[in-house]
Design a protein around this motif. Structure first.
Motif, PDB file in Angstrom:
ATOM      1  N   VAL A 177      -1.739   5.191  -9.405  1.00 15.03           N
ATOM      2  CA  VAL A 177      -1.073   5.416  -8.113  1.00 15.03           C
ATOM      3  C   VAL A 177      -0.559   4.087  -7.553  1.00 15.03           C
ATOM      4  O   VAL A 177       0.578   3.991  -7.061  1.00 15.03           O
ATOM      5  N   VAL A 178      -1.371   3.059  -7.659  1.00  9.03           N
ATOM      6  CA  VAL A 178      -0.959   1.742  -7.152  1.00  9.03           C
ATOM      7  C   VAL A 178       0.264   1.250  -7.925  1.00  9.03           C
ATOM      8  O   VAL A 178       1.259   0.795  -7.337  1.00  9.03           O
ATOM      9  N   LEU A 179       0.221   1.371  -9.255  1.00 11.29           N
ATOM     10  CA  LEU A 179       1.329   0.871 -10.088  1.00 11.29           C
ATOM     11  C   LEU A 179       2.622   1.643  -9.829  1.00 11.29           C
ATOM     12  O   LEU A 179       3.720   1.107  -9.985  1.00 11.29           O
ATOM     13  N   ALA A 180       2.472   2.899  -9.440  1.00 13.19           N
ATOM     14  CA  ALA A 180       3.664   3.731  -9.232  1.00 13.19           C
ATOM     15  C   ALA A 180       4.436   3.310  -7.982  1.00 13.19           C
ATOM     16  O   ALA A 180       5.605   3.683  -7.819  1.00 13.19           O
ATOM     17  N   GLY A 181       3.821   2.534  -7.118  1.00  8.92           N
ATOM     18  CA  GLY A 181       4.531   2.148  -5.888  1.00  8.92           C
ATOM     19  C   GLY A 181       4.257   0.713  -5.488  1.00  8.92           C
ATOM     20  O   GLY A 181       3.843   0.441  -4.362  1.00  8.92           O
ATOM     21  N   LEU A 182       4.483  -0.212  -6.405  1.00 12.28           N
ATOM     22  CA  LEU A 182       4.192  -1.621  -6.105  1.00 12.28           C
ATOM     23  C   LEU A 182       5.191  -2.151  -5.069  1.00 12.28           C
ATOM     24  O   LEU A 182       6.399  -2.126  -5.318  1.00 12.28           O
ATOM     25  N   PRO A 183       4.696  -2.640  -3.931  1.00 14.96           N
ATOM     26  CA  PRO A 183       5.616  -3.188  -2.937  1.00 14.96           C
ATOM     27  C   PRO A 183       6.266  -4.474  -3.462  1.00 14.96           C
ATOM     28  O   PRO A 183       5.601  -5.283  -4.099  1.00 14.96           O
ATOM     29  N   ARG A 184       7.554  -4.623  -3.207  1.00  9.01           N
ATOM     30  CA  ARG A 184       8.282  -5.794  -3.727  1.00  9.01           C
ATOM     31  C   ARG A 184       8.513  -6.857  -2.663  1.00  9.01           C
ATOM     32  O   ARG A 184       9.049  -7.926  -2.955  1.00  9.01           O
ATOM     33  N   ALA A 185       8.121  -6.562  -1.431  1.00  8.49           N
ATOM     34  CA  ALA A 185       8.293  -7.575  -0.374  1.00  8.49           C
ATOM     35  C   ALA A 185       7.320  -8.724  -0.618  1.00  8.49           C
ATOM     36  O   ALA A 185       6.183  -8.495  -1.050  1.00  8.49           O
ATOM     37  N   PRO A 186       7.722  -9.966  -0.346  1.00  6.93           N
ATOM     38  CA  PRO A 186       6.802 -11.083  -0.536  1.00  6.93           C
ATOM     39  C   PRO A 186       5.562 -10.927   0.336  1.00  6.93           C
ATOM     40  O   PRO A 186       5.632 -10.364   1.425  1.00  6.93           O
ATOM     41  N   GLY A 187       4.431 -11.400  -0.185  1.00  5.01           N
ATOM     42  CA  GLY A 187       3.175 -11.328   0.563  1.00  5.01           C
ATOM     43  C   GLY A 187       2.100 -10.664  -0.266  1.00  5.01           C
ATOM     44  O   GLY A 187       2.346 -10.194  -1.377  1.00  5.01           O
ATOM     45  N   VAL A 188       0.884 -10.645   0.295  1.00  7.44           N
ATOM     46  CA  VAL A 188      -0.238 -10.002  -0.390  1.00  7.44           C
ATOM     47  C   VAL A 188      -0.324  -8.560   0.095  1.00  7.44           C
ATOM     48  O   VAL A 188      -0.373  -8.306   1.303  1.00  7.44           O
ATOM     49  N   HIS A 189      -0.346  -7.639  -0.845  1.00  9.27           N
ATOM     50  CA  HIS A 189      -0.463  -6.225  -0.520  1.00  9.27           C
ATOM     51  C   HIS A 189      -1.827  -5.758  -1.021  1.00  9.27           C
ATOM     52  O   HIS A 189      -1.995  -5.517  -2.216  1.00  9.27           O
ATOM     53  N   ALA A 190      -2.779  -5.669  -0.117  1.00  2.00           N
ATOM     54  CA  ALA A 190      -4.139  -5.298  -0.529  1.00  2.00           C
ATOM     55  C   ALA A 190      -4.320  -3.795  -0.406  1.00  2.00           C
ATOM     56  O   ALA A 190      -3.743  -3.150   0.491  1.00  2.00           O
TER      57      ALA A 190
END
Ligand code: TYD
Length: 338
Positions: free
Chosen positions: A224-237
């Motif tokens: 699920v996480v891989l299916a929607g990886l955010p591309r905006a710079p920064g840490v997405h926890a």
């Protein structure tokens, strides 16, 4: 996706590698084959056309740079993970868990168009009081050399994300269990010893609470996480937790029952120094993306006990000289004194 998985011969890594291949992705697995790795975990996919194994270290700068350059996604599961070992030998935790992550970050920074996804842990938050759950923005308060190394890695990730405008996803999971886990960890250690009728070394009062996830549910969460990886710079926890929190004693008792052993096998031994009492994750963010755990702990423990009972050939090699030496160092006096 062209995925570089690090630590793919380990417990979680091997389950994820198999799932990625089954989904049609191309996987390169970089693994140093330390004591916790078991290439047999990947025997069924070893000759898969879209799979490549590279024997190497995530601290090897040129190697990591070359492999990252070939990938579009890097999934970091390479780590020293056992708290008890971090008390005996902390240096290797700093090297693999911190320096290894910095090596990946450097490679990602210079390659650019690659998404880094890092596996962290609920232990970065330290022990939480009853009733409290850690949300993604909770402050770090690690207490063991292991959790301090994982928190240090996350601080490096933050620094790189900020300084170089990199998008990095950090998954923090609760305790994982299931087939193929190394026999030094609590659940497999207790299962394999209960099957052998050997004493089960329960630390302290056994009322420490851990949140448990069956490995298949973890793999589903990673997908699920891989299916929607955010591309905006920064840490997405993002937190991966089930809410199934149990005292260790209850887990030990269930294992005894399932393994056909007697609860008198449970032996209270000297506590782990600095032992965290309680971990708990708020996993609302992941659930909002449609994930929910499918395997309750009772069912997961039954599946796991059955797997260890039926697959001794898969884990018995891990009981070699290195493990016996570690076991003696870790438990010899405790069990003798108990
Ligand atoms: P572990 O699998 O080492 O995971 P972690 O400490 O990273 O959560 O241990 C899980 C729990 O089980 C932890 O509270 C320590 C306890 N434990 C024992 O009581 N006896 C043991 O021999 C081990 C390995 C763990």
């Amino acid at each position: 996706m062209r995925v570089l998985v690090t630590g793919g011969c380990g417990f979680i890594g091997s389950h994820v590698v198999r799932a990625l291949l089954a989904e049609g992705h191309t996987v390169t697995n970089l693994d140093a084959l330390t004591y916790a790795a078991n290439p047999a975990n990947l025997a069924t996919v070893a000759s898969h056309a879209h799979y490549r194994f590279v024997h190497g270290d995530i601290c090897d700068v040129p190697l990591v740079r070359d492999l990252v350059a070939e990938a579009d996604t890097v999934l970091n599961f390479a780590a020293e993970t056992h708290v008890d070992r971090s008390l005996l030998d902390p240096g290797v935790f700093v090297r693999t868990d911190v320096e290894g992550v910095v090596t990946l970050l450097e490679a990602v920074r210079t390659t650019r168009d690659v998404m880094l996804v890092h596996m962290s842990t609920d232990e970065v938050f330290g022990s939480l009081p009853a009733g409290m759950e850690a949300a993604e923005e909770a402050p770090f308060a690690p207490t063991s050399p292991y959790s301090a190394s994982k928190a240090a890695a996350e601080l490096q990730i933050r620094a790189y994300a900020e300084t170089y405008h990199l998008p990095v996803t950090v998954m923090r999971s609760c305790n994982v269990y299931g087939p193929n886990q190394h026999i030094e960890k609590f659940i497999p250690l207790f299962i394999t010893r209960a099957l052998a009728g050997a004493p089960l070394p329960l630390y302290g009062d056994g009322l420490q609470e851990r949140e448990w996830i069956y490995v298949d549910d973890l793999v589903a969460a990673v997908r699920v996480v891989l299916a929607g990886l955010p591309r905006a710079p920064g840490v997405h926890a993002i937190h991966i937790g089930t809410g199934e929190r149990l005292p260790n004693r209850a887990v030990a008792e269930t294992i005894c029952r399932l393994a056909g052993g007697n609860e008198s096998l449970i032996q209270r031994v000297g506590d782990r120094p600095g032992h965290d009492r309680r971990y708990a994750l708020d996993s609302g963010r992941l659930r909002a993306r449609g994930w929910t755990p499918a395997v309750a702990i009772k069912e997961g423990l039954a599946l796991t006990v059955r797997w260890y009972a039926e697959n001794a050939a898969a884990w018995e090699p891990a009981q070699g000289a290195e493990f016996r030496e570690y076991f003696q160092r870790q438990y010899g006096e405790r069990l003798g004194a108990g």
